[in-house]
Design a protein around this motif. Structure first.
Motif, PDB file in Angstrom:
ATOM      1  N   MET A   4     -16.842  16.201 -28.608  1.00 18.64           N
ATOM      2  CA  MET A   4     -17.754  15.281 -27.943  1.00 18.64           C
ATOM      3  C   MET A   4     -17.071  14.717 -26.713  1.00 18.64           C
ATOM      4  O   MET A   4     -15.850  14.779 -26.596  1.00 18.64           O
ATOM      5  CB  MET A   4     -18.139  14.134 -28.883  1.00 18.64           C
ATOM      6  CG  MET A   4     -16.960  13.294 -29.331  1.00 18.64           C
ATOM      7  SD  MET A   4     -17.373  12.011 -30.515  1.00 18.64           S
ATOM      8  CE  MET A   4     -18.007  10.750 -29.439  1.00 18.64           C
ATOM      9  N   ILE A   5     -17.833  14.203 -25.787  1.00 24.55           N
ATOM     10  CA  ILE A   5     -17.277  13.584 -24.594  1.00 24.55           C
ATOM     11  C   ILE A   5     -17.558  12.090 -24.678  1.00 24.55           C
ATOM     12  O   ILE A   5     -18.699  11.682 -24.900  1.00 24.55           O
ATOM     13  CB  ILE A   5     -17.878  14.205 -23.312  1.00 24.55           C
ATOM     14  CG1 ILE A   5     -17.511  15.692 -23.251  1.00 24.55           C
ATOM     15  CG2 ILE A   5     -17.392  13.454 -22.075  1.00 24.55           C
ATOM     16  CD1 ILE A   5     -18.096  16.448 -22.077  1.00 24.55           C
ATOM     17  N   THR A   6     -16.514  11.287 -24.519  1.00 23.35           N
ATOM     18  CA  THR A   6     -16.656   9.842 -24.635  1.00 23.35           C
ATOM     19  C   THR A   6     -17.034   9.224 -23.296  1.00 23.35           C
ATOM     20  O   THR A   6     -17.010   9.883 -22.255  1.00 23.35           O
ATOM     21  CB  THR A   6     -15.351   9.196 -25.133  1.00 23.35           C
ATOM     22  OG1 THR A   6     -14.343   9.352 -24.134  1.00 23.35           O
ATOM     23  CG2 THR A   6     -14.891   9.815 -26.453  1.00 23.35           C
ATOM     24  N   ASP A   7     -17.344   7.941 -23.335  1.00 22.07           N
ATOM     25  CA  ASP A   7     -17.768   7.258 -22.109  1.00 22.07           C
ATOM     26  C   ASP A   7     -16.623   7.012 -21.129  1.00 22.07           C
ATOM     27  O   ASP A   7     -16.842   6.455 -20.066  1.00 22.07           O
ATOM     28  CB  ASP A   7     -18.504   5.961 -22.425  1.00 22.07           C
ATOM     29  CG  ASP A   7     -17.682   4.965 -23.213  1.00 22.07           C
ATOM     30  OD1 ASP A   7     -16.494   5.230 -23.491  1.00 22.07           O
ATOM     31  OD2 ASP A   7     -18.232   3.909 -23.563  1.00 22.07           O
ATOM     32  N   VAL A  32     -22.157  16.015 -21.482  1.00 20.89           N
ATOM     33  CA  VAL A  32     -22.394  16.032 -22.925  1.00 20.89           C
ATOM     34  C   VAL A  32     -22.084  17.423 -23.463  1.00 20.89           C
ATOM     35  O   VAL A  32     -22.100  18.412 -22.721  1.00 20.89           O
ATOM     36  CB  VAL A  32     -23.856  15.652 -23.272  1.00 20.89           C
ATOM     37  CG1 VAL A  32     -24.140  14.207 -22.909  1.00 20.89           C
ATOM     38  CG2 VAL A  32     -24.846  16.575 -22.594  1.00 20.89           C
ATOM     39  N   ILE A  33     -21.799  17.471 -24.756  1.00 21.72           N
ATOM     40  CA  ILE A  33     -21.521  18.740 -25.426  1.00 21.72           C
ATOM     41  C   ILE A  33     -22.592  18.971 -26.487  1.00 21.72           C
ATOM     42  O   ILE A  33     -22.834  18.115 -27.333  1.00 21.72           O
ATOM     43  CB  ILE A  33     -20.123  18.743 -26.069  1.00 21.72           C
ATOM     44  CG1 ILE A  33     -19.054  18.595 -24.985  1.00 21.72           C
ATOM     45  CG2 ILE A  33     -19.913  20.020 -26.888  1.00 21.72           C
ATOM     46  CD1 ILE A  33     -17.635  18.531 -25.517  1.00 21.72           C
ATOM     47  N   ASP A  34     -23.225  20.128 -26.440  1.00 25.50           N
ATOM     48  CA  ASP A  34     -24.216  20.522 -27.441  1.00 25.50           C
ATOM     49  C   ASP A  34     -23.451  21.012 -28.667  1.00 25.50           C
ATOM     50  O   ASP A  34     -22.824  22.076 -28.629  1.00 25.50           O
ATOM     51  CB  ASP A  34     -25.111  21.623 -26.869  1.00 25.50           C
ATOM     52  CG  ASP A  34     -26.182  22.087 -27.835  1.00 25.50           C
ATOM     53  OD1 ASP A  34     -26.087  21.828 -29.056  1.00 25.50           O
ATOM     54  OD2 ASP A  34     -27.127  22.742 -27.361  1.00 25.50           O
ATOM     55  N   HIS A  35     -23.506  20.253 -29.741  1.00 29.92           N
ATOM     56  CA  HIS A  35     -22.745  20.611 -30.939  1.00 29.92           C
ATOM     57  C   HIS A  35     -23.217  21.926 -31.550  1.00 29.92           C
ATOM     58  O   HIS A  35     -22.470  22.575 -32.286  1.00 29.92           O
ATOM     59  CB  HIS A  35     -22.775  19.481 -31.969  1.00 29.92           C
ATOM     60  CG  HIS A  35     -24.128  19.217 -32.547  1.00 29.92           C
ATOM     61  ND1 HIS A  35     -24.592  19.883 -33.642  1.00 29.92           N
ATOM     62  CD2 HIS A  35     -25.109  18.364 -32.176  1.00 29.92           C
ATOM     63  CE1 HIS A  35     -25.813  19.457 -33.928  1.00 29.92           C
ATOM     64  NE2 HIS A  35     -26.144  18.530 -33.045  1.00 29.92           N
ATOM     65  N   ASN A  36     -24.432  22.344 -31.231  1.00 25.45           N
ATOM     66  CA  ASN A  36     -24.921  23.634 -31.727  1.00 25.45           C
ATOM     67  C   ASN A  36     -24.254  24.813 -31.033  1.00 25.45           C
ATOM     68  O   ASN A  36     -24.268  25.927 -31.565  1.00 25.45           O
ATOM     69  CB  ASN A  36     -26.438  23.734 -31.549  1.00 25.45           C
ATOM     70  CG  ASN A  36     -27.173  22.755 -32.423  1.00 25.45           C
ATOM     71  OD1 ASN A  36     -26.921  22.654 -33.612  1.00 25.45           O
ATOM     72  ND2 ASN A  36     -28.067  21.997 -31.816  1.00 25.45           N
ATOM     73  N   LEU A  37     -23.691  24.587 -29.860  1.00 27.12           N
ATOM     74  CA  LEU A  37     -23.033  25.659 -29.104  1.00 27.12           C
ATOM     75  C   LEU A  37     -21.514  25.536 -29.091  1.00 27.12           C
ATOM     76  O   LEU A  37     -20.823  26.489 -28.739  1.00 27.12           O
ATOM     77  CB  LEU A  37     -23.548  25.674 -27.662  1.00 27.12           C
ATOM     78  CG  LEU A  37     -25.015  26.019 -27.479  1.00 27.12           C
ATOM     79  CD1 LEU A  37     -25.415  25.884 -26.008  1.00 27.12           C
ATOM     80  CD2 LEU A  37     -25.301  27.424 -27.983  1.00 27.12           C
TER      81      LEU A  37
END
Length: 82
Positions: A4-7, A32-37
């Motif tokens: 994930m990418i934080t703020d 953002v990171i798509d956790h599905n990919l």
């Protein structure tokens, strides 16, 4: 686990082109990171490439998307077969 990418992200644009699964994209305020990919680069590299290039170290593991190495490898095979 997916990443994930934080703020703390500074929108430097270096992570997006490094992702072999195209899981990283611009969000409303930060990337953002798509956790599905996201496979944490399993199947492509030994280490997540986005973490390697991030200048502010804002790409940790996402505790809400826990996956084993085998599960990440399975996801890699599904993504690359498409």
């Amino acid at each position: 686990m997916a990443l994930m990418i934080t703020d703390e992200c500074i929108n430097c644009d270096v992570c997006e082109p490094e992702c072999p699964n195209n899981a990283i994209s611009p969000g409303e305020e930060i990337y953002v990171i798509d956790h599905n990919l996201c496979t944490e680069c399993v199947g492509h590299y030994d280490e997540p490439q986005c973490q390697q290039v991030c200048p502010v170290d804002c790409i940790p593991l996402d505790p809400e998307h826990v996956e084993s190495h085998d599960k990440l490898m399975e996801k890699y095979h599904i993504i690359t077969a498409a």
